[in-house]
Motif scaffolding. Sequence first.
Motif, PDB file in Angstrom:
ATOM      1  N   TRP A 198       0.850  -1.198   0.000  1.00 17.91           N
ATOM      2  CA  TRP A 198       0.000   0.000   0.000  1.00 17.91           C
ATOM      3  C   TRP A 198       0.876   1.235   0.000  1.00 17.91           C
ATOM      4  N   GLN A 199       0.314   2.297  -0.533  1.00 20.99           N
ATOM      5  CA  GLN A 199       1.001   3.574  -0.525  1.00 20.99           C
ATOM      6  C   GLN A 199      -0.022   4.686  -0.714  1.00 20.99           C
ATOM      7  N   ILE A 200       0.359   5.871  -0.267  1.00 21.07           N
ATOM      8  CA  ILE A 200      -0.457   7.064  -0.463  1.00 21.07           C
ATOM      9  C   ILE A 200       0.247   7.936  -1.494  1.00 21.07           C
ATOM     10  N   ARG A 201      -0.450   8.234  -2.578  1.00 13.93           N
ATOM     11  CA  ARG A 201       0.077   9.139  -3.597  1.00 13.93           C
ATOM     12  C   ARG A 201      -0.695  10.451  -3.523  1.00 13.93           C
ATOM     13  N   ALA A 202       0.000  11.566  -3.650  1.00 15.23           N
ATOM     14  CA  ALA A 202      -0.655  12.860  -3.562  1.00 15.23           C
ATOM     15  C   ALA A 202      -0.027  13.836  -4.539  1.00 15.23           C
ATOM     16  N   ARG A 203      -0.866  14.766  -5.018  1.00 11.67           N
ATOM     17  CA  ARG A 203      -0.360  15.807  -5.910  1.00 11.67           C
ATOM     18  C   ARG A 203       0.648  16.685  -5.189  1.00 11.67           C
ATOM     19  N   TYR A 216      -1.714  15.849   3.028  1.00 11.81           N
ATOM     20  CA  TYR A 216      -1.730  15.547   1.605  1.00 11.81           C
ATOM     21  C   TYR A 216      -2.893  16.287   0.946  1.00 11.81           C
ATOM     22  N   ARG A 217      -2.668  16.725  -0.283  1.00 15.25           N
ATOM     23  CA  ARG A 217      -3.715  17.294  -1.117  1.00 15.25           C
ATOM     24  C   ARG A 217      -3.893  16.408  -2.346  1.00 15.25           C
ATOM     25  N   ASP A 218      -5.187  16.152  -2.663  1.00 17.02           N
ATOM     26  CA  ASP A 218      -5.493  15.302  -3.826  1.00 17.02           C
ATOM     27  C   ASP A 218      -4.801  13.948  -3.671  1.00 17.02           C
ATOM     28  N   ALA A 219      -5.165  13.218  -2.578  1.00 18.30           N
ATOM     29  CA  ALA A 219      -4.485  11.976  -2.207  1.00 18.30           C
ATOM     30  C   ALA A 219      -5.259  10.753  -2.693  1.00 18.30           C
ATOM     31  N   VAL A 220      -4.526   9.724  -3.069  1.00 24.27           N
ATOM     32  CA  VAL A 220      -5.090   8.452  -3.502  1.00 24.27           C
ATOM     33  C   VAL A 220      -4.397   7.336  -2.735  1.00 24.27           C
ATOM     34  N   PRO A 227      -5.543   2.051  -7.423  1.00 28.11           N
ATOM     35  CA  PRO A 227      -6.234   3.040  -6.584  1.00 28.11           C
ATOM     36  C   PRO A 227      -7.468   2.439  -5.914  1.00 28.11           C
ATOM     37  N   VAL A 228      -7.566   2.633  -4.596  1.00 28.53           N
ATOM     38  CA  VAL A 228      -8.693   2.095  -3.830  1.00 28.53           C
ATOM     39  C   VAL A 228      -9.709   3.194  -3.541  1.00 28.53           C
TER      40      VAL A 228
END
Length: 761
Positions: A198-203, A216-220, A227-228
Amino acid sequence: MRASLRARQRRLARQRRLARLFLAMLGGAVVIGPAITWAQAPAPAVRPAAAPAAPRTAIPPGAPPLARDQPAFYQADRASYDRATGIATLDGHVEFWQGDRILMADRVTFDRTTGVAAASGHVVLVEPGGQTLFANYAELSQGMKDGVMEGMRALLAENGKLAANGARRVDGTINEMSRAVYSTCNLCAQHPDEPPLWQIRARSAVQDTEHKVIEYRDAVVEIYGIPVFWLPYLTHPDPSAKRASGLLVPDIGYSKHLGAFTAVPYYWVIDGQSDATITPLVGTRSGPQLDVQYRRRFNDGTLTVNTAIANDAGHAGGYLFTKGQFALDDTWRWGFDINRASSINYMRDFRVSGTQDFLTSQIYLEGFGQGAYARLDARSYQGLTTSIRAEKLPYVLPRYEYSFVSQPDVAGGRVSVEAGAFNVLRYDGTSTQRVRLSLGWDRQAIGRFGDVWQASLHLDSAAYAAHQFNEQPNYSTADSAYSSQAMPTVAVAVRLPMQRDAGGWGTQILEPIAQIIAAPRGSNYVNTNIPNEDSLDLEFTDATLFALNRYPGIDRLEGGLRANVALHGAWYFPSGATLDGLVGQGYRARPDNAFPVGSGLHDTATDIVSHLSFSPNAYIDLTSRQRFDHRSLNLRFADAVATAGPSWLRLDAGYIYSTTDPYLLYDNPPSQQVATAPRNEITLGASTGWGPWRLHGSVRRNLQTDKLVAAGLGARYEDECFIFDVNFYRRYTSINNDHGSSAIVFAITLKTVGELGFHAL
């Protein structure tokens, strides 16, 4: 030779002038080479390969540092300075540190005009708190507190990892990142390019190291790169944070009592000594509910308050749980527990953990001394099931206990003292006041043949006053009673442990044990004026075979002339296997009608008691206790626990059998009591673990009624960054006429971030 010496001296002089010039821009002390000694700066966490030794250069007075309030230090293979551009360059295994920050790189240049240090090639920046930053390229200023970094990666506490395409540092506390990724999972060693579990991706993301939070902003959130779910804003504490205010992971689920519900906890760090968790809950059938938990730590103790209020099916409900404990000095402390709830239905509907049949509230004062203990408390109880009437529950106002065991006296014995008093009040039932005193003296000696002797002198005494004596649990013919009793006891016990070395078969121990007890003939407690508060639950096993009083308390005292014998044996095998067992029986001069029929202690010969433990290896363990009727040898009591199997597949079983149910013996007067149904239950379970996987299951069945009592099944996966739990539980018994219940719970935990869960009841 002289020319060679003069040439070497000229080279050293040029190197010293170059070092002084570099220091004039950076400030502090310069050392070139592996032998480094410095002050006010810790050793770097990672050391590159040592460069060839070079002479040290003195610190020129008045040199301006990179950050004017602290000296700077460096180590490198080579150093140069361009007077025309004002740029100093360090090359090869560069270590540069100032204050508590350490910079390592393949190359570092410092521009005297702009005050900016540029690092390239394997850039590593170690922060004062231990956080380590990696980058392909970095430009730093203001003592490395400000700057920009390209290809930034950060190694955080608790295995946290943070990466970004680019980052900007502000005052050494704020890291503003673009295209950020966060995870605590390790990458696959064979395929490091594959995404982690798992990981958190953000703009964009901001790490605040001062307040220890990551936003985080705009996080997935991605699972294996898929993407969950998406969140416009997400925040969680920095892994190094012990506490941080903010929203916790919501609890979402479905219950037949609440309907679809959601609860969103908020954790509030009030100050360094206190915090609170505020949890509103909204359901489609019941609710809303507001739950608040407050905690505070004082210099002399702690306080916890947990309270809630809600709409429970159209009725107001709630609970209050408080706990506090405070030290008065090194000997005394006081505390309290206050636990109240509106009803068992509220506790069940809103899934309050630790729900019991009754709640206990108390306030106490206790002290600890050398071999001594004292306690003064007051208690009240609240029943939470329809089978417990509030009028029958007692108030204990107050209760006092004192115990003391001395050091060995001149005769080698130890004196013991137990004293106490209590006042038990009931609206429906007997109210009792009691004062008790117990004195003892015990002396152990070893004979010339290895025989072990134990001599005991003991006295139990108590005085009583009882009102409503004709009600439960005594059911006397009199309404009030004032009485007292005392029982002096003399006992001598001897055991003769004999050991035999069986060579390759291990070691065998055979130990006969005998005890004789002399005491006045006790009361049969028929139509007695002595209340019974502490001797209601009686179970005779090998654990109480040699007890001076086989009742669990002193409201009933065992008297008369009696003897107890047993044979204990053990076998210790060379392989580590052990076999341990005991069988014994008691005898008395005349029957004792004070013991209930079926207890095994009524006749002149007691029932036969035994225990057996067998551990043939690390994979099997069996322990059991038995009691057999001394006439028919029929089984009257059995308790067995067994486990078997390796850690990756462990089986366990439990069994209990008793001819009577002690919880039902005192519900009615003796004239109306009937033989209770035997207890006969078995529990089976299994658990397995293989790598990160854990599976477990259990079932409990009442063999007397041939019905299931409960069953459960669960699975768990856990690695360095992720936990997944799923559990199913089914209760077949009825509580408050609910005809049983089922529950399924699963939870996903992203370590250092939070838990996502679903509950269905």
